[in-house]
Scaffold this active site. Structure first.
Site, short mmCIF file in Angstrom:
data_model
loop_
_atom_site.label_atom_id
_atom_site.label_comp_id
_atom_site.label_asym_id
_atom_site.label_seq_id
_atom_site.Cartn_x
_atom_site.Cartn_y
_atom_site.Cartn_z
N CYS A 74 46.82 31.10 31.19
CA CYS A 74 46.16 32.28 31.18
C CYS A 74 45.13 32.43 29.93
O CYS A 74 45.72 32.26 28.96
CB CYS A 74 47.13 33.21 31.74
SG CYS A 74 46.35 34.89 31.80
N CYS A 86 38.29 31.49 33.08
CA CYS A 86 39.28 32.05 33.83
C CYS A 86 40.27 31.10 34.51
O CYS A 86 39.67 30.30 35.28
CB CYS A 86 39.02 33.17 34.65
SG CYS A 86 39.97 34.05 35.55
N ASP A 104 34.62 34.66 32.70
CA ASP A 104 36.01 34.91 32.88
C ASP A 104 35.87 36.50 33.68
O ASP A 104 34.93 36.96 33.79
CB ASP A 104 36.64 35.33 31.48
CG ASP A 104 37.95 35.70 31.58
OD1 ASP A 104 38.65 35.16 32.57
OD2 ASP A 104 38.44 36.63 31.02
N SER A 105 37.15 36.77 34.14
CA SER A 105 37.20 37.98 34.82
C SER A 105 37.15 39.21 33.95
O SER A 105 36.85 40.22 34.49
CB SER A 105 38.60 38.03 35.40
OG SER A 105 39.63 37.85 34.40
N GLU A 161 46.43 43.37 26.59
CA GLU A 161 45.34 44.29 26.76
C GLU A 161 45.80 45.70 25.89
O GLU A 161 44.72 46.32 25.28
CB GLU A 161 45.05 44.44 28.03
CG GLU A 161 44.46 43.08 28.80
CD GLU A 161 43.14 43.29 29.51
OE1 GLU A 161 42.77 44.36 29.95
OE2 GLU A 161 42.51 42.15 29.54
N HIS A 210 44.96 35.06 28.32
CA HIS A 210 45.25 36.03 27.47
C HIS A 210 46.72 35.57 26.62
O HIS A 210 47.09 36.15 25.65
CB HIS A 210 45.91 37.37 28.20
CG HIS A 210 44.90 38.20 28.83
ND1 HIS A 210 44.11 37.61 29.72
CD2 HIS A 210 44.63 39.39 28.57
CE1 HIS A 210 43.17 38.73 30.21
NE2 HIS A 210 43.63 39.83 29.47
N1 DGL Z 1 41.53 35.61 33.02
C1 DGL Z 1 42.67 35.72 34.12
C2 DGL Z 1 43.31 34.15 33.98
O1 DGL Z 1 42.95 33.54 33.08
C3 DGL Z 1 43.67 36.67 33.74
C4 DGL Z 1 43.24 38.18 33.98
C5 DGL Z 1 43.03 38.40 35.25
O2 DGL Z 1 43.84 38.35 36.21
O3 DGL Z 1 41.79 38.83 35.57
O4 DGL Z 1 43.95 33.83 34.99
#
Ligand code: DGL
Length: 279
Positions: free
Chosen positions: A192, A80, A17-18, A157, A194
C-alpha cells in the site's frame, strides 16, 4: 529571426494514485530516475479506493490514466496498489503507453529476499480481497499470508506516523498476520502506498528475522530497467541534466494536496492544478 536551439526531449513519466500516497512511489522514482520529468495524478476527490469495487476502481483509474497520457506521460506507473491489484490489465488496454504497476515488482523483490519461501503481505481490503499479491507470490513459489490493515491509511494521513496508537494497531494487525504457521515468515511486503511512512514503527513491531520489502522502491527499479530497454528520449538530442520538472494534478483541493503531499514526498509541492473529471 535567430533559430531556437533544439529542446532536448526528456522522458516524461506519469504516476497515478488515488491520492497523495503515491508520492512515496514518486519519491522512490526521483531517487532512481532523477533525469526524467514527471506528471502525477492524485484522485483525491474519490479516495479511498481501498474499500471500493473492481468496477469503480477500474473506471476511476482508467479516466486518470488517460488524463496523464493526454498530458504527456510516455510511460505510466500505477503507484496505487489497489488500482494495480484490481485494474492493471484494463488500464493497460485503455492507454497507448507502457504501464507498470506495483504488484509484480513488489512480489519479485519479496521472492528474491525470502529464504524460507514464506511472506506476509499487508494492504487495503480491496487489494487483499483481489489476491493479486498472493497469486504473484504463489507463481514464484512463495507461501503467502495476506492481511488487510484498513486503519493504517487514515492514521498516516492524520500524521500519526510514529505514534503509540499506530504502534499498538500495528502490533495487533501483525500478530494476526504472523500467526498460524506464519510465525516463521521472513518477509513483510508493504502493499500500500501509505505504508513506507510506517517503516520505523513496523521495524520495531516485527520479529528480528523479518525484512521489510517496499513495493515503491522495487517499482522504481522496475521502471528504470524498462527505460534501459526502451529509451523514450531521442538520443540525437543533447541531454541537458537539470532538475526534473514536476507537475501535479488533483481532483480535490489543491491546498490540501500541497499540505499533505509534502509529508509523503519529503519536500514542498509547487505546481498543482485542480482537475474536474466529468462523470
Ligand atoms: N493508494 C491506495 C493503495 O495503495 C491506498 C489509499 C486508498 O485506499 O485509496 O492501495
Amino acid at each position: 529571426v535567430p533559430s531556437l536551439p533544439p529542446t532536448p526531449r526528456r522522458t516524461c513519466i506519469g504516476v497515478f494514485d488515488s491520492g497523495v500516497g503515491g508520492l512515496t512511489v514518486l519519491k522512490a522514482l526521483l531517487e532512481v530516475i532523477p533525469q526524467a520529468d514527471y506528471v502525477y495524478f492524485g484522485d483525491t476527490a474519490r479516495l479511498p479506493y481501498g474499500s471500493r469495487s473492481v468496477e469503480t476502481v477500474s473506471k476511476y483509474a482508467i479516466e486518470a490514466s488517460r488524463y496523464l497520457e493526454q498530458h504527456g506521460a510516455q510511460i505510466l506507473v500505477i503507484a496505487c496498489n489497489t488500482a494495480t491489484a484490481l485494474a492493471l490489465d484494463l488500464i493497460t488496454k485503455a492507454v497507448g503507453v507502457p504501464v507498470i504497476g506495483v504488484v509484480e515488482p513488489g512480489a519479485e523483490q519479496a521472492a528474491a529476499q525470502t529464504r524460507n519461501r514464506k511472506a506476509v503481505v499487508i494492504g487495503t481490503q480491496a487489494t487483499v480481497s483481489s489476491h493479486a499479491y498472493l497469486k504473484a507470490l504463489d507463481s514464484r513459489g512463495v507461501q503467502t499470508r495476506e492481511k488487510a490493515c484498513p486503519l493504517f491509511v487514515p492514521l498516516v494521513e492524520e500524521g500519526w506516523i510514529d505514534h503509540p496508537v499506530t504502534e499498538q494497531v500495528a502490533r495487533l494487525y501483525l500478530a494476526e498476520a504472523f500467526a498460524d504457521g506464519f510465525q516463521s515468515a521472513d518477509v513483510l511486503l508493504l502493499g500500500c502506498t501509505h505504508y513506507p511512512l510506517l517503516k520505523p514503527v513496523l521495524t520495531r513491531v516485527v520479529a528480528e528475522h523479518v525484512s521489510i520489502v517496499d513495493s515503491a522502491e522495487s517499482t522504481a527499479q522496475a521502471v528504470a530497467k524498462l527505460l534501459r530497454r526502451i529509451p523514450l528520449v531521442d538520443p540525437t538530442q543533447p541531454e541537458r541534466r537539470h532538475l526534473p520538472r514536476l507537475r501535479f494534478f488533483a481532483t480535490d483541493s489543491v491546498e490540501k494536496f500541497r499540505c499533505l503531499g509534502a509529508r509523503f514526498l519529503g519536500h514542498s509541492i509547487d505546481d498543482v492544478q485542480h482537475v474536474d473529471l466529468k462523470e
